[in-house]
Design an enzyme around this catalytic site. Structure first.
Site, short mmCIF file in Angstrom:
data_model
loop_
_atom_site.label_atom_id
_atom_site.label_comp_id
_atom_site.label_asym_id
_atom_site.label_seq_id
_atom_site.Cartn_x
_atom_site.Cartn_y
_atom_site.Cartn_z
N ASN A 1 0.82 -1.20 0.00
CA ASN A 1 0.00 0.00 0.00
C ASN A 1 0.86 1.26 0.00
O ASN A 1 1.05 1.90 -1.04
CB ASN A 1 -0.95 -0.03 1.21
CG ASN A 1 -2.00 1.05 1.14
OD1 ASN A 1 -1.89 1.98 0.35
ND2 ASN A 1 -3.01 0.95 1.95
N ASP A 2 1.43 1.59 1.15
CA ASP A 2 2.17 2.84 1.25
C ASP A 2 3.33 2.93 0.26
O ASP A 2 3.63 4.00 -0.24
CB ASP A 2 2.71 3.02 2.67
CG ASP A 2 1.58 3.15 3.68
OD1 ASP A 2 0.50 3.62 3.28
OD2 ASP A 2 1.78 2.79 4.85
N VAL A 3 3.96 1.79 -0.04
CA VAL A 3 5.16 1.82 -0.86
C VAL A 3 4.85 2.10 -2.33
O VAL A 3 5.77 2.28 -3.13
CB VAL A 3 5.98 0.52 -0.75
CG1 VAL A 3 6.46 0.31 0.67
CG2 VAL A 3 5.19 -0.68 -1.23
#
Lengths: 110, 466
Positions: B395-397
């Site tokens: 997700n964040d990456v």
């Protein structure tokens, strides 16, 4: 200047140089192997077992040598666990052999 | 054996330890490197054993500890590596503390003159308090990683913060140093009291340092404790006047420090910021109030169809993939796609997984050849020409918000998955990642969401392809 160098100073020299060596060697480690790096450094830092063995060393068993023996056991968990789990991980990174060979290996293994 | 011979053997062992780390520069030399490490350790232990008189008890202790270590190493799941490493750090820390206690009890037994010189006391102080902090800090890290937060609040993966936390830590550190000074000045047996109080404070400090750090920052914490365990070993090396311990400890200490630096950089956080902790608590609340937006969702079959017709697919595995143990299914998927003539590659973000390099190990376990696996810098330029980016549990990456000035994760290096012609995202739900942020990528026109457990979804994709 007279007299001999204090052992602590000698140790400090070793320490500083070793940090430099560590710094340069670790930067060459490929990021893909950072987990094995951590487990193998864990095993290596368990060379503290040497201190534990000395503490457990005296011929007569007393408080200090029992504490030392416990430290030996704790460090030994790490020495064996660290190197073996690193080996297990690195086996997985082995370059794959051609398929036929692999099948033969699998048959032999099971 | 004379002292000089012992010292030379220790030098040989030290060289082997350096070669062990050097071997890890490439997967093809890594196993030899590990072997060098083992040789170094065997030399160190045998030489030291030759100096002692109590060999039976020591060998017994090694056998017990070694058996436990061997069993754990054989049984541990690759997804549990972070827990294992945290547990092992705690053992190094505890061993350092025990050695320091034995040294205070009987300095002569480990070659320290009696009465103990102040210099040795200073070194013992450093070795033992770093060891104690490593021990209790690693225990907390282990609890957080193993998800024991439900049974014991200190192990909660959410940051545990309270008012005046940093002041309390500072105060405790000052008091600890004060007892350390008392320890230098006191003679035996009066030095026991300040020594033990100092140790107790150090144990408490280790807990307090780690509890405010959230689950997302675990890769940094593990690297940091790795570093501490090295410094603890080096500290004990100073008090024992043992250059080999100093060298091995410094190698490990600098290794852990470099890994911490790499992890911080990959998350665009400063080290201080991670240590002060509390990240992921405030932002998570803010994200909850975000308005509902619509996404395009599809089935595994649709996704399989798109990928089957693509020329190149880049797979972005995240921790969600490891949680559902989908790495083997992913390998099958890659295989099925390759059979159809699709070029499949994997893109690994430095913080994919829960510790440095974790995702690489998980893929290697699933027998993904390492020449298909690429680091972020090497593959980011390839997303522009890729037909499909398949994002599994990450997700964040891959959040393009990182490119937007002013966003909380601005500046964090990301995988440029949003540049691919089509983006397929598998997630269990629309929940936010660790950073607690909405991900723009999910709302793009070219993005298709496939909801469900990663393993099930990927297996369905494989079936659809066949």
């Amino acid at each position: 200047m007279t007299g001999t160098v204090d052992p602590t100073i000698v140790n400090l020299i070793v320490f500083v140089l070793a940090v430099f060596v560590g710094y340069h060697v670790v930067w060459t480690v490929t990021p893909a192997l950072h987990t094995p790096l951590m487990s193998v450094t864990n095993a290596i830092s368990s060379v503290i077992i040497v201190g534990a063995i000395l503490a457990a060393g005296p011929a007569q068993i007393d408080f200090g040598s029992v504490i030392g023996a416990v430290a030996v056991a704790l460090a030994a968990v790490n020495v064996f666990g660290g190197f073996l789990v690193t080996r297990r991980m690195l086996e997985m990174f082995k370059k794959k052999e051609p398929k036929a060979e692999k099948k033969a290996e699998a048959k032999a293994g099971h | 054996m004379t002292a000089n011979q012992v010292a030379l053997w220790y030098l040989v062992a030290s060289v082997f330890f350096i070669l062990a780390l050097k071997g890890l520069s490439h997967p093809s030399t890594a196993r030899r490197g590990n072997l060098f490490g083992i040789i170094g350790m065997v030399i160190a232990v045998l030489v030291t054993l030759a100096l002692t008189k109590n060999i039976a008890m020591i060998v017994l202790a090694i056998a017990i500890g070694g058996a436990i270590g061997a069993v754990v190493a054989k049984r541990v799941e690759m997804t549990q590596m972070p827990e294992l490493v945290a547990a092992m750090h705690s053992l190094v820390g505890m061993a350092a503390v025990l050695i320091a206690i034995a040294a205070v009890n009987n300095p002569a037994s480990i070659g320290i003159p009696v009465p103990m010189p102040t210099g040795n006391k200073l070194e013992l102080f450093i070795g033992s308090f770093v060891g104690a902090v490593t021990f209790s800090g690693s225990v907390i890290a282990f609890g957080k990683l193993a998800g024991l937060g439900k049974s014991f609040r200190l192990f909660s993966s959410a940051p545990v913060v309270f008012k005046g936390q940093h002041m309390l830590n500072l105060l405790l550190a000052i008091v600890m140093v004060a007892f350390g000074v008392w320890f230098f000045l006191a003679d035996a047996p009066g030095h026991w009291f300040p020594f033990l109080v100092m140790l107790a404070i150090a144990f408490v400090l280790g807990v307090l340092i780690i509890i405010p750090i959230g689950g997302a920052d675990m890769p940094v914490v593990i690297s940091m404790l790795n570093s501490y365990s090295g410094w603890a070993a080096a500290g004990i090396g100073f008090s024992l006047n043992n250059p080999m311990l100093i060298i091995a400890g410094s190698l490990v200490g600098s290794s852990g420090a470099i890994l911490s630096y790499i992890m911080c950089k990959a998350m665009n956080r400063s080290f201080i910021n991670v240590i002060l902790g509390g990240f992921g608590a405030a932002e998570g609340v803010a994200a909850g109030s975000a308005e509902q937006r619509s996404v395009k969702s599809g089935s595994s079959d649709d996704a399989a169809f798109i990928m089957g017709n693509a020329e190149s697919v880049i797979i972005v595995p995240g921790y969600g993939l490891a949680v559902s143990r989908a790495q083997h299914a992913v390998k099958e998927l890659a295989h099925a796609l390759t059979e159809k003539g699709v070029n499949v590659r994997y893109a690994i973000h430095p913080v994919a997984g829960r510790m440095p390099g974790h995702m690489n190990v998980l893929l290697a376990e699933a027998e993904v050849p390492y020449d298909q696996v690429f680091e972020m810098e090497d593959i980011n330029s390839e997303f522009g020409t890729a037909d499909v980016a398949l994002i599994l549990g990450a997700n964040d990456v891959v959040n393009p918000l990182a490119l937007k000035p002013g966003s909380p994760i601005h500046g964090m290096p990301i995988l440029d998955a949003y540049k691919a012609k089509t983006v397929i995202v598998n997630k269990r739900s629309m929940a936010t990642g660790y950073a607690g942020l909405d991900n723009e990528l999910f709302y793009m026109d070219k993005t298709m969401m496939v909801f469900g457990d990663a393993k099930k979804v990927v297996e369905d994709m494989v079936k659809a392809l066949e």
